[in-house]
Design an enzyme around this catalytic site. Structure first.
Site, PDB file in Angstrom:
ATOM      1  N   PRO A   1       5.339  -1.689   9.234  1.00 19.87           N
ATOM      2  CA  PRO A   1       5.393  -0.648   9.985  1.00 19.87           C
ATOM      3  C   PRO A   1       4.314  -0.675  11.122  1.00 19.87           C
ATOM      4  O   PRO A   1       3.123  -0.595  10.581  1.00 19.87           O
ATOM      5  CB  PRO A   1       5.519   0.665   8.801  1.00 19.87           C
ATOM      6  CG  PRO A   1       5.039   0.085   7.507  1.00 19.87           C
ATOM      7  CD  PRO A   1       4.640  -1.297   7.860  1.00 19.87           C
ATOM      8  N   GLU A   2       4.795  -0.442  12.245  1.00 22.84           N
ATOM      9  CA  GLU A   2       3.939  -0.149  13.332  1.00 22.84           C
ATOM     10  C   GLU A   2       4.238   1.328  13.599  1.00 22.84           C
ATOM     11  O   GLU A   2       4.887   1.773  13.001  1.00 22.84           O
ATOM     12  CB  GLU A   2       4.047  -1.102  14.588  1.00 22.84           C
ATOM     13  CG  GLU A   2       4.000  -2.487  13.966  1.00 22.84           C
ATOM     14  CD  GLU A   2       3.830  -3.544  15.020  1.00 22.84           C
ATOM     15  OE1 GLU A   2       3.650  -3.102  15.988  1.00 22.84           O
ATOM     16  OE2 GLU A   2       4.594  -4.678  14.900  1.00 22.84           O
TER      17      GLU A   2
ATOM     18  N   HIS B   1       8.645  -1.846  -7.888  1.00 24.21           N
ATOM     19  CA  HIS B   1       7.731  -1.552  -6.609  1.00 24.21           C
ATOM     20  C   HIS B   1       7.798   0.039  -6.269  1.00 24.21           C
ATOM     21  O   HIS B   1       7.412   0.087  -5.080  1.00 24.21           O
ATOM     22  CB  HIS B   1       7.935  -2.503  -5.615  1.00 24.21           C
ATOM     23  CG  HIS B   1       7.835  -3.968  -5.892  1.00 24.21           C
ATOM     24  ND1 HIS B   1       6.694  -4.343  -6.557  1.00 24.21           N
ATOM     25  CD2 HIS B   1       8.738  -4.957  -5.854  1.00 24.21           C
ATOM     26  CE1 HIS B   1       6.935  -5.837  -7.012  1.00 24.21           C
ATOM     27  NE2 HIS B   1       8.133  -6.194  -6.567  1.00 24.21           N
TER      28      HIS B   1
END
Length: 271
Positions: free
Chosen positions: A2-3, A90
């Site tokens: 993610p940016e 996860h």
DNA sequence: ATGGTCCCCTGACCGC
DNA sequence: TGCGGTCAGGGGACCA
């Protein structure tokens, strides 16, 4: 992964589900992600969520006692799920809400983090961050001042979160392509005119990507589980060997490793 | 201060 | 089917 656009997409997706909702439980399925998960985050229990903000690539979930600080690293995602939904591998942490839903933090590589920021304190990880790229303080004058005299490659400098936040590996390559700047060029040796183009490119690309729900290359999904659609707008990222999309160019997109990160560019269009 | 390197971790993919 | 190598939206820590 993610940016800024993906983190902002995550924030927007979560907001209607969390604002004003009380956190009733925090489920930790492991003790740490990138860093140990501090015991202080239990201060959220019983607290309503006052706001969900984004600073750089961090999300801040505000309460009257302080803020949970979340970073998604390379592979993190936050989903809104029913608190009793089956847990996948996860799924490390749940922030369980009084609504019966939970914010579920999923992060295979565990480069993300969940930290605590007390009231009226700026967490050390946030203290040195540069301006937000979509705010007015980020302009060509600012960038020229920060880049002056710098020999580092401009792509590396553009990804330096102390200079400007939110621009990661995908959008750095894309913005430099659109601005016609060779990513290998020393940051201090880029003309003012090109820096103007770069600032505009960064703002346009990030804003457009947010509108598209971010970029999904492999595994990014928003809190509802929906991928982002900006990948179809990428001009150079992961297009090595393919034709440059600039009309009449006829060049080929190249890949080079800059600062340990894959970079993509057209040497005919970018100087 | 600045720039460069290493590393954290898991999973997907590719060639043998 | 198995195995080793490579690579992946980030960034802190450490070195010169």
């Amino acid at each position: 992964m993610p940016e800024l656009p993906e983190v902002e997409t995550t924030r927007r997706g979560l907001t209607p589900h969390v604002i004003g909702r009380r956190i009733v439980e925090i489920v930790r399925r492991r003790a740490d992600l990138r860093f140990p998960i501090p015991a202080q985050i239990d201060q959220l229990i019983g607290e309503p969520v006052l706001a969900l903000r984004r600073r750089a690539k961090y999300l801040l979930l505000d309460s009257t006692r302080g803020s949970a600080l979340l970073h998604l690293g390379m592979s993190g995602s936050l989903r809104i799920v029913s608190a009793d939904a089956p847990v996948r591998t996860h799924d490390h942490v749940d922030l369980v809400l009084a609504s019966g839903q939970a914010i579920r933090f999923h992060d295979p590589r565990r480069f993300g983090c969940l930290l605590w920021q007390p009231l009226r304190v700026v967490h050390p990880l946030l203290a040195t961050l540069g301006p937000e790229p979509l705010e007015e303080a980020f302009d060509a004058s600012y960038l020229a001042a920060r880049f002056a005299g710098r020999s580092a490659q401009i792509k590396t400098a553009l990804m330096d979160q102390r200079i400007v936040v939110g621009v990661g590996n995908i959008y750095a390559s894309e913005a430099l392509y659109r601005a016609g700047i060779d990513p290998r060029r020393a940051a201090g040796r880029v003309s003012r005119a090109r820096l103007e183009l770069l600032v505009d490119a960064v703002k346009e690309i990030l804003a457009w990507a947010i509108g598209q729900g971010g970029t999904t290359l492999r595994d990014f999904v928003d809190p509802a589980g929906t991928p982002g659609y900006f990948a179809q707008s990428l001009k150079v990222y992961e297009r090595a060997g393919e034709a440059c999309l600039t009309a009449g160019c006829g060049g080929t997109i190249e890949r080079a490793v800059l600062g340990q990160r894959a970079s993509y560019f057209c040497r005919r269009c970018q100087r």
